[in-house]
Motif scaffolding. Structure first.
Motif, short mmCIF file in Angstrom:
data_model
loop_
_atom_site.label_atom_id
_atom_site.label_comp_id
_atom_site.label_asym_id
_atom_site.label_seq_id
_atom_site.Cartn_x
_atom_site.Cartn_y
_atom_site.Cartn_z
N VAL A 190 0.83 -1.22 0.00
CA VAL A 190 0.00 0.00 0.00
C VAL A 190 0.86 1.26 0.00
O VAL A 190 0.46 2.28 -0.55
CB VAL A 190 -1.00 0.00 1.18
N TRP A 191 2.04 1.19 0.59
CA TRP A 191 2.94 2.35 0.54
C TRP A 191 3.44 2.58 -0.89
O TRP A 191 3.46 3.71 -1.37
CB TRP A 191 4.13 2.14 1.48
N GLN A 192 3.82 1.49 -1.55
CA GLN A 192 4.35 1.63 -2.92
C GLN A 192 3.29 2.15 -3.88
O GLN A 192 3.62 2.89 -4.83
CB GLN A 192 4.89 0.27 -3.40
N TYR A 193 2.03 1.79 -3.66
CA TYR A 193 0.95 2.27 -4.52
C TYR A 193 0.42 3.64 -4.09
O TYR A 193 -0.49 4.17 -4.71
CB TYR A 193 -0.19 1.26 -4.55
N GLY A 194 1.00 4.17 -3.02
CA GLY A 194 0.58 5.49 -2.56
C GLY A 194 -0.79 5.52 -1.91
O GLY A 194 -1.41 6.58 -1.81
N LEU A 195 -1.25 4.36 -1.46
CA LEU A 195 -2.58 4.28 -0.85
C LEU A 195 -2.58 4.74 0.61
O LEU A 195 -3.61 5.16 1.13
CB LEU A 195 -3.11 2.84 -0.94
N LEU A 196 -1.43 4.61 1.26
CA LEU A 196 -1.26 5.08 2.63
C LEU A 196 0.10 5.74 2.76
O LEU A 196 1.05 5.33 2.08
CB LEU A 196 -1.34 3.91 3.63
N PRO A 197 0.22 6.73 3.64
CA PRO A 197 1.54 7.32 3.89
C PRO A 197 2.48 6.27 4.48
O PRO A 197 2.06 5.44 5.29
CB PRO A 197 1.24 8.43 4.90
N ARG A 198 3.73 6.30 4.05
CA ARG A 198 4.70 5.35 4.59
C ARG A 198 4.77 5.48 6.12
O ARG A 198 4.85 6.57 6.65
CB ARG A 198 6.07 5.61 3.97
N GLY A 199 4.71 4.34 6.76
CA GLY A 199 4.70 4.32 8.22
C GLY A 199 3.31 4.12 8.80
O GLY A 199 3.17 3.80 9.99
N THR A 200 2.26 4.30 7.97
CA THR A 200 0.89 4.02 8.41
C THR A 200 0.57 2.58 8.09
O THR A 200 0.56 2.19 6.92
CB THR A 200 -0.12 4.95 7.71
N HIS A 201 0.30 1.78 9.10
CA HIS A 201 0.10 0.35 8.91
C HIS A 201 -1.35 0.02 8.58
O HIS A 201 -2.28 0.70 9.03
CB HIS A 201 0.55 -0.41 10.15
N VAL A 202 -1.53 -1.05 7.81
CA VAL A 202 -2.88 -1.48 7.45
C VAL A 202 -3.63 -1.97 8.68
O VAL A 202 -4.81 -1.68 8.86
CB VAL A 202 -2.81 -2.59 6.38
N MET A 203 -2.95 -2.71 9.54
CA MET A 203 -3.59 -3.29 10.71
C MET A 203 -3.19 -2.58 12.00
O MET A 203 -2.05 -2.14 12.14
CB MET A 203 -3.24 -4.78 10.82
N PRO A 204 -4.12 -2.49 12.95
CA PRO A 204 -3.83 -1.79 14.20
C PRO A 204 -2.93 -2.58 15.15
O PRO A 204 -2.33 -2.00 16.06
CB PRO A 204 -5.22 -1.60 14.82
N TRP A 205 -2.86 -3.89 14.97
CA TRP A 205 -1.99 -4.77 15.75
C TRP A 205 -1.73 -6.01 14.92
O TRP A 205 -2.31 -6.15 13.84
CB TRP A 205 -2.61 -5.13 17.12
N ARG A 206 -0.87 -6.90 15.40
CA ARG A 206 -0.47 -8.05 14.59
C ARG A 206 -0.76 -9.36 15.29
O ARG A 206 -0.49 -9.51 16.49
CB ARG A 206 1.02 -7.95 14.23
#
Length: 256
Positions: A190-206
């Protein structure tokens, strides 16, 4: 009728499985609508019905459920376009109707089912914490000695599942679930596609971190590998490519 010869041991008393899919949610990290993942429903559904099982579909709150877009083989992304099992499910109106009108998990009768299987998708990471009825049913199946299974982000339920004495259900158990290496891959995509700012994770926890924190023996097979593991009557699957393997272990535990 399946094209497979189901050959059940006792046709008058077929095994019964409750598959639970997530209700729709909105991601608190991305703001995107999220739901369940098609293959984590459809691939186990096929495996169970071809084993001669009866299958019913539930969700924590009941009602209509919506899948994550990229899990649809007809999605513009093309991510799941070769998923012919889901394509067949989507072209079978009576099966699609089951997803449009799920029963709430509170209606799952422990005596009526041999196993519970919790599918994933992104929504469980945002709405399973409040899914108290699902947590109670999952623990009830496990403590009754029945098969309790979860796969991919559906294993989020294990973060909240506690035995009657308060002990985490997964403590000391060998389990799997969505791996950190897969979360890294998704974040980078998602970072490479520019969908989210780098450092913003898709999931809130793992999942992997949470299970390790609960003293589970977390294992995984590598990036996007079909993998599932059974520890007694607890079955877990790694990610969205693990639906059939998860179902295989459930069938192995239950027999026909």
């Amino acid at each position: 009728m399946s094209l497979m010869n189901t050959n059940p041991l006792n046709p008058e008393a077929r095994k019964r499985v409750a598959i639970v899919i997530a209700n729709p949610a909105v991601s608190t990290t991305t703001g995107w609508p999220v739901g369940f993942w098609w293959s984590e429903l459809t691939h186990p559904y096929l495996a169970f019905t071809e084993a001669g099982y009866e299958v019913e579909i539930f969700s924590p709150a009941g009602g209509a459920c919506v899948a994550d877009g990229m899990s649809d083989p007809n999605d513009a992304s093309g991510y799941s376009k070769i998923d012919l099992i889901t394509q067949g499910f989507l072209h079978t109106p009576e099966l699609v109707a089951l997803v449009a009108n799920t029963r709430p998990v509170s209606e799952i009768g422990l005596a009526a089912f041999d196993a519970i299987v919790v599918a994933g998708g992104q929504a469980p990471m945002f709405n399973f914490e409040s899914a108290s009825a699902l947590r109670e049913k999952f623990v009830a199946f496990y403590t009754a000695g029945k098969v309790a299974a979860a796969l991919c982000h559906g294993t989020a339920i294990l973060k909240y599942a506690r035995l009657p004495d308060g002990t985490p259900l997964v403590r000391g158990k060998t389990v799997t679930g969505f791996a950190n290496v897969e979360e890294d891959f998704a974040d980078n995509a998602v970072w490479q596609y520019g969908l989210l700012p780098r450092g913003t994770h898709v999931m809130p926890w793992r999942i992997e971190d949470a299970l390790r924190d609960l003293d589970a023996n977390y294992v995984q097979a590598g990036l996007w590998r079909s993998f599932a593991v059974r520890d007694g009557n607890l079955v877990t699957g790694q990610q969205n490519f693990s639906g059939a393997e998860t179902a295989r272990l459930v069938i192995e535990a239950l027999g026909r």
